[in-house]
Design a protein around this motif. Structure first.
Motif, PDB file in Angstrom:
ATOM      1  N   THR A 252       0.881  -1.262  -0.004  1.00  0.00           N
ATOM      2  CA  THR A 252       0.007  -0.008   0.104  1.00  0.00           C
ATOM      3  C   THR A 252       0.903   1.048   0.055  1.00  0.00           C
ATOM      4  OG1 THR A 252      -1.408  -1.472   1.245  1.00  0.00           O
ATOM      5  CG2 THR A 252      -1.814   1.175   1.128  1.00  0.00           C
ATOM      6  N   GLY A 253       2.095   1.192   0.854  1.00  0.00           N
ATOM      7  CA  GLY A 253       2.894   2.492   1.151  1.00  0.00           C
ATOM      8  C   GLY A 253       3.320   2.758  -0.307  1.00  0.00           C
ATOM      9  N   ARG A 254       3.889   1.540  -0.811  1.00  0.00           N
ATOM     10  CA  ARG A 254       4.838   1.746  -2.184  1.00  0.00           C
ATOM     11  C   ARG A 254       3.989   2.445  -3.171  1.00  0.00           C
ATOM     12  NH1 ARG A 254       7.059  -3.107  -0.526  1.00  0.00           N
ATOM     13  NH2 ARG A 254       6.002  -4.276  -2.082  1.00  0.00           N
ATOM     14  N   GLU A 255       2.664   1.784  -3.528  1.00  0.00           N
ATOM     15  CA  GLU A 255       1.831   2.385  -4.306  1.00  0.00           C
ATOM     16  C   GLU A 255       1.239   3.855  -4.054  1.00  0.00           C
ATOM     17  OE1 GLU A 255      -2.878   1.249  -6.300  1.00  0.00           O
ATOM     18  OE2 GLU A 255      -1.894  -0.243  -4.579  1.00  0.00           O
ATOM     19  N   ILE A 256       1.299   4.298  -2.994  1.00  0.00           N
ATOM     20  CA  ILE A 256       0.591   5.542  -2.918  1.00  0.00           C
ATOM     21  C   ILE A 256       1.943   6.532  -3.169  1.00  0.00           C
ATOM     22  CG2 ILE A 256       0.170   7.328  -1.054  1.00  0.00           C
ATOM     23  CD1 ILE A 256      -1.487   5.125   0.556  1.00  0.00           C
ATOM     24  N   ARG A 257       3.183   6.064  -2.590  1.00  0.00           N
ATOM     25  CA  ARG A 257       4.113   6.715  -3.042  1.00  0.00           C
ATOM     26  C   ARG A 257       4.439   7.108  -4.513  1.00  0.00           C
ATOM     27  NH1 ARG A 257       7.750   4.025   0.008  1.00  0.00           N
ATOM     28  NH2 ARG A 257       6.921   5.098   1.935  1.00  0.00           N
ATOM     29  N   ALA A 258       4.225   6.075  -5.149  1.00  0.00           N
ATOM     30  CA  ALA A 258       4.493   5.917  -6.928  1.00  0.00           C
ATOM     31  C   ALA A 258       3.359   7.068  -7.383  1.00  0.00           C
ATOM     32  CB  ALA A 258       4.163   4.527  -7.266  1.00  0.00           C
ATOM     33  N   GLU A 261       4.429  10.420  -6.732  1.00  0.00           N
ATOM     34  CA  GLU A 261       5.671  11.005  -7.881  1.00  0.00           C
ATOM     35  C   GLU A 261       5.074  11.016  -9.185  1.00  0.00           C
ATOM     36  OE1 GLU A 261       8.442   7.774  -7.255  1.00  0.00           O
ATOM     37  OE2 GLU A 261       8.896   8.500  -5.055  1.00  0.00           O
ATOM     38  N   GLN A 262       3.956  10.145  -9.533  1.00  0.00           N
ATOM     39  CA  GLN A 262       3.648  10.237 -10.969  1.00  0.00           C
ATOM     40  C   GLN A 262       2.756  11.702 -11.108  1.00  0.00           C
ATOM     41  OE1 GLN A 262       1.835   6.301 -11.751  1.00  0.00           O
ATOM     42  NE2 GLN A 262       0.545   7.046 -13.151  1.00  0.00           N
TER      43      GLN A 262
END
Ligand SMILES: [Zn+2]
Length: 267
Positions: A252-258, A261-262
């Motif tokens: 979840t954290g990685r997805e939100i961060r990505a 950035e996008q």
């Protein structure tokens, strides 16, 4: 979504409930015939048994399940579920030889909850208004013949509830806890996806691991209508606050961060 301020936590169930259709003027006590709080809560959310109550009590824990605006499925009588705050109480011992007792702490929790409900709904604390499940049948011919609530001493419980009410301090100025304050479902416009936010974590709803979690979410989604819709920026802010000082390396954290950035790169 109203729950008593004496509730120690909320485990909302948006499935096994119905419209009250009338105002609350009774409090009905059940015993769960089970000593495990987890078992009783699971039974109320799994859908395998059609049973629920406004609250479940075990020792010092008072868990809000069906919000007070709704009736639980506890008495097989829409009228009596409609006019009663209903509570399942976990036993401290089980089996007929035990006499189906509850703990001293459970008596205290029930007394607090009765005192609070009687004060808020304006019904007197006495043996006409605080009933054991079997008395709904024996006195009013509703529900069904049952030994429930086992060994709970209702006379003593009423005395304790009266004491709790007279000794109660004035209600604090803070609002009562609600489902929306403790957990809610957010629809994020940019990602077109639903997220569960609690004070300690954010999860994408499709990622929830097991069936009982999905049941709980379905309940919260129903309860938190209208659904909260947030732009990603605001949602990201909430997630960042929850994770302040930690590096959330979950999927979840990685997805939100990505996504952050996008979105930043596209501006
Ligand atoms: Zn019962």
């Amino acid at each position: 979504m109203t729950f008593s301020s004496v509730a120690t936590r909320i485990s909302g169930n948006g499935n096994q409930l119905g419209p009250r259709g009338r105002s609350v003027d009774h409090f009905v006590v059940h015993h769960a015939a089970d000593s495990s709080l987890a078992n009783v809560l699971a039974m109320m959310s799994s859908g395998s048994r059609e049973v629920s109550a406004n609250y479940v009590v075990k020792d010092g824990q008072i868990v809000g399940v069906v919000p007070e605006e709704h009736r639980g499925w506890s008495l097989s009588s829409p009228e009596w579920d409609g006019r009663s705050i209903t509570v399942e109480t976990c036993n401290s011992a089980t089996g007929d030889a035990s006499g189906w007792p509850i703990s001293e702490q459970s008596y205290e929790s029930l007394a607090k909850l009765i005192a609070d409900c009687a004060t808020r709904y304006g019904f007197p604390i006495n043996r006409d208004r605080v009933l054991g499940h079997r008395e709904v049948f024996s006195r009013h011919g509703a529900s069904y013949a049952t030994a429930c609530p086992g060994g709970i001493d209702l006379d003593r419980l009423v005395r304790m509830a009266k004491e709790a009410q007279s000794g109660a301090r004035p209600a604090p100025a803070t609002p009562e806890p609600t489902v929306e304050e403790s957990m809610y479902v957010v629809f994020v416009a940019e990602t077109k996806s639903n997220w569960l936010i609690t004070p300690t974590f954010v999860r994408k709803i499709v990622d929830l691991p097991d069936a009982s979690a999905k049941d709980t979410i379905a309940g919260i989604e129903k309860l938190s209508k209208p659904k909260i819709v947030l732009p990603f920026g605001e949602f990201y802010g909430i997630w960042s606050n929850i994770n302040a000082g930690t590096k959330d390396d979950s999927a979840t954290g990685r997805e939100i961060r990505a996504l952050a950035e996008q979105i930043a790169a596209s501006r």
